[in-house]
Design an enzyme around this catalytic site. Structure first.
Site, short mmCIF file in Angstrom:
data_model
loop_
_atom_site.label_atom_id
_atom_site.label_comp_id
_atom_site.label_asym_id
_atom_site.label_seq_id
_atom_site.Cartn_x
_atom_site.Cartn_y
_atom_site.Cartn_z
N GLY A 20 6.79 5.81 6.57
CA GLY A 20 5.97 5.67 5.01
C GLY A 20 4.83 6.75 5.27
O GLY A 20 3.73 6.41 4.67
N THR A 22 4.51 9.67 3.87
CA THR A 22 4.09 10.71 2.88
C THR A 22 3.03 10.26 2.00
O THR A 22 2.48 11.33 1.00
CB THR A 22 5.41 10.88 1.83
OG1 THR A 22 5.67 9.53 1.34
CG2 THR A 22 6.63 11.15 2.80
N ASN A 88 4.85 2.17 10.10
CA ASN A 88 3.71 1.85 8.95
C ASN A 88 4.45 1.31 7.62
O ASN A 88 3.75 0.75 6.68
CB ASN A 88 3.09 3.21 8.71
CG ASN A 88 2.16 3.20 7.31
OD1 ASN A 88 1.38 2.39 7.28
ND2 ASN A 88 2.78 3.90 6.33
N SER A 142 -0.33 -6.92 8.31
CA SER A 142 -1.27 -7.17 7.18
C SER A 142 -1.86 -8.41 7.46
O SER A 142 -1.39 -9.32 8.11
CB SER A 142 -0.25 -7.22 5.74
OG SER A 142 -1.00 -7.62 4.90
N TYR A 156 6.67 -10.90 1.26
CA TYR A 156 5.97 -9.77 2.25
C TYR A 156 5.00 -10.64 3.15
O TYR A 156 4.89 -9.98 4.32
CB TYR A 156 5.22 -9.10 1.29
CG TYR A 156 4.07 -7.94 1.66
CD1 TYR A 156 4.42 -6.70 2.30
CD2 TYR A 156 2.79 -8.07 2.05
CE1 TYR A 156 3.63 -6.04 2.81
CE2 TYR A 156 1.74 -7.32 2.43
CZ TYR A 156 2.25 -6.09 2.96
OH TYR A 156 1.51 -5.04 3.38
N ALA A 159 7.26 -11.86 5.83
CA ALA A 159 7.66 -10.76 6.57
C ALA A 159 6.77 -10.29 7.61
O ALA A 159 7.05 -9.85 8.90
CB ALA A 159 8.31 -9.65 5.87
N ILE A 189 -6.26 -1.87 1.18
CA ILE A 189 -6.44 -0.56 1.08
C ILE A 189 -6.42 0.31 -0.13
O ILE A 189 -5.53 0.21 -0.94
CB ILE A 189 -5.31 0.17 2.19
CG1 ILE A 189 -5.28 -0.73 3.57
CG2 ILE A 189 -5.77 1.54 2.50
CD1 ILE A 189 -4.17 -0.10 4.41
#
Length: 264
Positions: A20, A22, A88, A142, A156, A159, A189
């Site tokens: 991740g 980019t 990430n 997270s 999410y 996970a 973020i």
């Protein structure tokens, strides 16, 4: 004898992969490691919008097992080894509305991207790290792993909770074999995606961006620091954790949330 470190070139000669990588925090982490002297590979489904010749891009959808294996094979065949793995990649595309609106597909796609993708990459890269008795793995989890927003990101959060537990277990297994495994759990973020999200909240509520920002902070229970993290804040922490300065740190979770989580 006291050991001295050159912070500006402390990762010279190291090969690093940031998933991740980019945009957002992933991009900031990749650039931070590159500045420290590492050769950095990034992977994502789409190429970066802004080209950086110091970051070597591999296109992949890591929610698919075959793409994870493709990344492992390409990195090892091209570079011969991997010293630093920063898992990430993270995404939450599930609808709001709580448990009742979530389908099996919502759960499965979220678990694939946020839990199984890092597990597959760890499994692919760990053998050569163990053989060399050297390596660092960072799992970006997270604060939702312990502070879930059940209305909109339940899969999410589940996970990331699993990733935290897995990361700790893995660290216990490989620490004596020379590999450090650490977890970094950011709060909110300030990425381009979160800015777009704020715009959507503002439009739906007929409010200003600042009011939307405050509503998100209120939903989190407040951010004592008064703002979300910048991608560079997270990148600086990761840059330290993968460096020789942190060579006694393993099996630990580092929360970077501006004080959001209200417990120790």
């Amino acid at each position: 004898m006291e050991q001295e470190f050159n912070f500006n070139n402390e990762l010279s000669g190291k090969i690093a992969l940031v998933t991740g990588g980019t945009k957002g925090a992933g991009r900031a982490i990749a650039e931070r490691l590159s500045i420290a002297g590492a050769t950095v590979i990034i992977t994502a489904r789409n190429p970066p919008e802004k080209e950086n010749s110091n970051l070597h891009f591999i296109s992949s959808d890591l929610s698919k097992a075959e793409d994870a294996q493709k990344v492992v094979s390409e990195v090892l065949s091209t570079y011969g080894r991997l010293d630093i793995l920063v898992n990430n990649l993270g995404s939450s595309l599930t609808p709001a509305g709580g448990f009742a609106v979530l389908t099996d597909e919502d759960w499965e796609s979220t678990l694939q991207a946020n839990l199984l993708a890092p597990i597959r990459l760890d499994r692919g890269f760990l053998p050569q790290m163990i053989e060399r008795k050297s390596g660092v793995i960072i799992h970006i989890a997270s604060i939702q792993g312990i502070l879930p927003l059940y209305d909109s990101t339940l899969p999410y959060a589940a996970a990331k909770a699993g990733l935290r537990n897995y990361s700790k277990s893995l660290s216990n297994e490989v620490a004596a074999k020379g590999v450090r495994v650490l977890t970094v759990s950011p709060g909110w973020i300030n990425t381009s995606a979160s800015k777009a999200w704020l715009g959507e909240i503002a439009r739906n509520a007929n409010s200003t961006i600042e009011e939307a920002r405050q509503s998100v902070m209120d939903a989190l229970g407040g951010i004592p620091h008064g703002r979300p993290a910048e991608p560079e804040d997270v990148a600086e922490l990761v840059g330290f954790l993968v460096s020789p300065r942190a060579n006694y740190l393993t099996g630990t979770e580092y929360v970077i949330d501006g004080g959001t989580v209200p417990t120790i």
